[in-house]
Design a protein around this motif. Structure first.
Motif, PDB file in Angstrom:
ATOM      1  N   VAL A   1       0.852  -1.198   0.000  1.00 26.34           N
ATOM      2  CA  VAL A   1       0.000   0.000   0.000  1.00 26.34           C
ATOM      3  C   VAL A   1       0.885   1.245   0.000  1.00 26.34           C
ATOM      4  O   VAL A   1       0.659   2.198  -0.757  1.00 26.34           O
ATOM      5  N   LEU A   2       1.917   1.196   0.819  1.00 22.83           N
ATOM      6  CA  LEU A   2       2.828   2.326   0.926  1.00 22.83           C
ATOM      7  C   LEU A   2       3.526   2.612  -0.409  1.00 22.83           C
ATOM      8  O   LEU A   2       3.569   3.761  -0.882  1.00 22.83           O
ATOM      9  N   VAL A   3       4.044   1.572  -1.031  1.00 22.18           N
ATOM     10  CA  VAL A   3       4.713   1.745  -2.327  1.00 22.18           C
ATOM     11  C   VAL A   3       3.720   2.287  -3.358  1.00 22.18           C
ATOM     12  O   VAL A   3       4.043   3.184  -4.149  1.00 22.18           O
ATOM     13  N   SER A   4       2.501   1.784  -3.304  1.00 20.56           N
ATOM     14  CA  SER A   4       1.480   2.231  -4.259  1.00 20.56           C
ATOM     15  C   SER A   4       1.197   3.712  -4.094  1.00 20.56           C
ATOM     16  O   SER A   4       1.086   4.453  -5.078  1.00 20.56           O
ATOM     17  N   LEU A   5       1.069   4.140  -2.837  1.00 19.58           N
ATOM     18  CA  LEU A   5       0.787   5.557  -2.580  1.00 19.58           C
ATOM     19  C   LEU A   5       1.933   6.417  -3.109  1.00 19.58           C
ATOM     20  O   LEU A   5       1.720   7.446  -3.754  1.00 19.58           O
TER      21      LEU A   5
END
Lengths: 442, 338
Positions: A331-335
């Motif tokens: 999720v963090l990488v996606s954001l």
């Protein structure tokens, strides 16, 4: 190794490998179709080359997915004949429909792979899309069959026999939707990040950047959208599991004692002797909130489960933590990825982001495997939850350990060859697919 | 609905033998082709079988799914007592399926290709051999559900002269089907002549292996002769298959590729009919004589109903596309780029 453990290990191994091949085989056609669409629209040669390069990957993964799936359809009987004899007529419906979906996929793939310059270009593109859609359908159907094992429906048991069989009710069992949704999104996230990671690595090595950048953007976008959706589906699944399989939820959370205002346990090492979780971070009331929507609700613990039917807590808890942890990281990488795109940063130069993608390459699949361990190990000792014990389903044939060694050797060598082939595909990109240099010259 | 399901089961077994068999046979042809012609054979094969081989493979899956959904008792008995040959069959399927894809989709052509080719050719031989062994064991009546020791329960159920003879017969049939199929696909006259010659020798091999099956049946006390010549339908089928051999050889020498192809398919179907008809509705013959019948051991009514419907709907979706696929690739490629 006793036969029961060998049978379980062989099944776990077979599914563990198949799940990877199947996820990639199911999701990559969509990447391929997007690249193909771009090519048909823009006439940019790089997209045509990307489509061709990915189609080779699709062919390799389709073939390995198909053979490992064939193995599974035999192994169900070879390892668990008593289970299949009773359960086949009840939960077989999704398998028969899956046969159709898979058949259509095989036909469409024949059209697509061998159809270059033979058909109308949009028909040809469409056959690629059909590969993706039918693959997705067969994935959902297989998960629905697995969901039945977690949430048996569509039959009654009388004197040990399954009667009043309703195969349609069995297919649409209580767990099918949340499980299929969670698995499908996971497949997109894992495959998206795996493919993006490989291309990110090549970009960092400054090789064929134009080609790999296009590839990364398509794969990363699919992966990132899926990763952002996954927590929502995870929440639905957790609520569902709490209701249907309290033992599994309790094992996932290492929730030994039933209590109101139950805390969410993060990390830690479950101690099955003292029934405590050592070194864990606890968020008070959070588990009650996740399960019931309020901070005070009662959450059933492992103490409510018949000791003879306790699932392995440590394995399930660790697997669950790994899955959630990786999910959060993705999720963090996606954001970060969408943030970079949104701020129109030249993300190709963002080495941190590229590094994160490289790091994430295997992680999505680690999460898929962990999630699958949660589903399957968390259901033990039942093969059909509350109805049939796994130990009652195993084949009477002795010597399954040898079969396990044999299949281990096969899966390991198959995987090594696939990795070797992919390595060669990537190595050949400059010669076969990347035309950017020619473009610059012209 | 039971009959709909049984029809689909028989049809998928027949189609697997015909289409999958031609597929296996291509590997057998490659195995028995002199090294100087091998790469040409491979080339022809890739163009003809490449687009359809994944689909061919599906007939086996359909048959297995029909068995475990519709006839679970039969599936479970086979899985337990024929565990070993089933595993070897699986190994063969895996090896040849993956080797085929690897050799055509590997980006680099080097000595690895030799390995893929070798795996492909050998596993193309082993797979139909064990498919035949399984078919032979199912009707041999040697499966003993009461057996307690390992050998009688899990080995003698399938390891006997009869099943091995059926295995070699199946190999020869597959090689025959493939060479007949390839005649029509050959690009040059010399290839055509080569495949015709191959078809003739495979046909001789098949007839010889067929004779061996009868000898083995006699030695093992299996009433094969009664089955094949006992009923009008079986007798008719055997006669049709035998008499059409004359026509086959005539057409072969005339170079009528398409007609020979249809005739070869017809002969194999007749052989299956001749053996299937007298045994039906039994599917697995047991040592106790308490055979597993497709009619008596079917799944509950509601399941058969749903399965039958699923198969009917599936075939409406699948068959037109499959025919179009086969039809499309019958024509030579104008601009083959793969």
């Amino acid at each position: 190794m006793d036969d029961f453990l060998a049978a379980r290990s062989q099944m776990a191994l077979s599914l563990g490998f198949h799940i990877i091949y199947a996820c990639i085989g199911m999701v990559m056609p969509f990447f391929m179709a997007v690249a193909h669409f771009r090519w048909l629209r823009t006439n940019e040669a790089a997209y045509q080359n990307l489509t061709k390069a990915w189609s080779k990957g699709v062919a390799i993964f389709f073939a390995t997915g198909a053979v490992s799936g064939t193995m599974l359809s035999f192994e169900l009987g070879l390892l668990w004949p008593q289970f299949m004899e009773q359960a086949g007529p009840v939960f077989g419906m999704p398998f028969s429909l899956e046969g159709t979906a898979f058949f259509i996929e095989a036909i469409a793939l024949g059209f697509f792979l061998y159809g270059w310059n033979r058909f109308n270009k949009w028909f040809h593109w469409f056959t690629g899309v059909v590969v993706g859609i039918s693959g997705l359908a067969s994935g959902i159907l297989v998960v629905s069959a697995n969901a039945w094992m977690n949430s048996p429906a569509g039959f009654d048991v009388e004197n040990g026999a399954f009667v009043n069989v309703d195969p349609i009710a069995a297919m649409f069992n209580a767990a099918w939707f949340t499980q299929a949704l969670h698995m499908t999104i996971a497949a997109f996230a894992a495959t998206g990040f795996a493919v993006a990671g490989v291309h990110a690595f090549m970009i960092m090595r400054k090789q064929n950047v134009a080609f790999h950048a296009r590839a990364l953007k398509i794969a990363a976008s699919f992966g990132a959208v899926a990763a952002l959706l996954q927590p929502l589906s995870g929440d639905l699944s957790a609520k569902d599991v709490a209701q249907r399989q309290p033992a599994k939820l309790a094992a996932m959370e290492a929730h030994f004692h039933s209590q109101e205002a139950a805390p969410l346990i993060i990390g830690g090492i479950p101690n099955e002797e003292t029934k405590e979780v050592d070194y864990a971070i606890e968020i008070p009331g959070m588990l009650s909130f996740l399960v019931h929507g309020n901070f005070t609700g009662l959450v059933e613990g492992l103490d409510k489960i018949d000791p003879a039917h306790l699932p392995p807590v440590t394995v399930t808890h660790f697997a669950f933590q790994i899955m959630v942890g990786i999910g959060m990281f993705l999720v963090l990488v996606s954001l970060l990825y969408f943030g970079t795109l949104w701020r129109k940063k030249i993300w190709l130069n963002n080495r941190l982001l590229l590094w994160l993608f490289v790091l994430a390459t295997p992680l999505g699949f680690v999460a898929v495997e962990a999630g699958w361990v949660v589903t399957e190990v968390g259901r033990q000792p039942w093969i059909i939850y509350g109805v049939m014990l796994t130990s009652d389903a195993v084949t009477p044939m002795p010597g399954i350990a040898y079969s396990f060694y044999l299949f281990t050797a096969i899966y390991v060598s198959l995987s090594l060859i696939v990795i070797f082939l992919l390595y060669r595909q990537i190595k050949m990109v400059p010669h076969l697919y990347d035309t950017s240099k020619k473009e610059i010259h012209s | 609905m039971a009959y709909v399901v049984i029809t689909f089961l028989c049809l998928s077994i027949l189609l697997y033998l015909l289409l999958g068999g031609a597929d296996f046979g291509a590997g057998i042809v490659e195995l028995f082709t002199s090294s100087k012609n091998r790469s040409r054979t491979r080339e022809t094969m890739h163009h003809t079988i490449g687009p359809v081989w994944e689909a061919n493979h599906m007939w086996l899956i359909i048959a297995i799914v029909i068995l475990f959904v519709g006839f679970p008792r039969i599936y479970s008995v086979m899985s337990v007592h024929l565990h070993i040959p089933l595993v070897i069959l699986l190994l063969g399927i895996i090896a040849r399926g993956t080797a085929f894809v690897f050799r055509h989709y590997d980006a680099v052509v080097d000595e690895m290709q030799v390995l893929y080719n070798r795996i492909f050719a050998y596993s193309s031989f082993v797979t139909p051999l064990f498919l035949g062994i399984l078919a032979g064991s199912v009707i041999a009546g040697k499966i003993d559900l009461q057996a307690t020791d390992f050998l009688s329960a899990y080995v003698y159920s399938w390891l006997h002269l009869f099943s091995i003879a059926v295995g070699f017969f199946t190999v020869a049939l597959c090689g025959f089907l493939a060479s007949v199929y390839l005649i029509g696909e050959a690009d040059t006259t010399s290839d055509k002549i080569r495949f015709t010659r191959k078809a003739k020798s495979m046909n001789i091999a098949a007839v010889a292996c067929g004779a061996l099956v009868f000898v083995a049946a006699a030695l093992e006390g299996i009433p094969l002769v009664n089955w094949m010549f006992g009923s009008a339908i079986s007798l008719g089928a055997v006669m049709a298959a035998t008499l059409s051999l004359v026509l086959l050889w005539y057409w072969l020498s005339q170079g009528k590729a398409k007609k020979v192809r249809v005739l070869a398919g017809f002969q194999v179907s007749m052989i299956l009919l001749a053996i299937g008809h007298p045994v039906f509705p039994d599917f697995v013959l047991l040592a106790s004589g308490d055979n597993l019948s497709l009619l008596q051991h079917q799944a509950p009514h509601s399941t058969m109903q749903a399965l039958g419907l699923a198969l009917l709907i599936g075939s409406v979706l699948i068959l037109p596309f499959l025919f179009y696929l086969i039809y499309s690739f019958q024509k030579k490629a104008p601009g083959y780029t793969h």
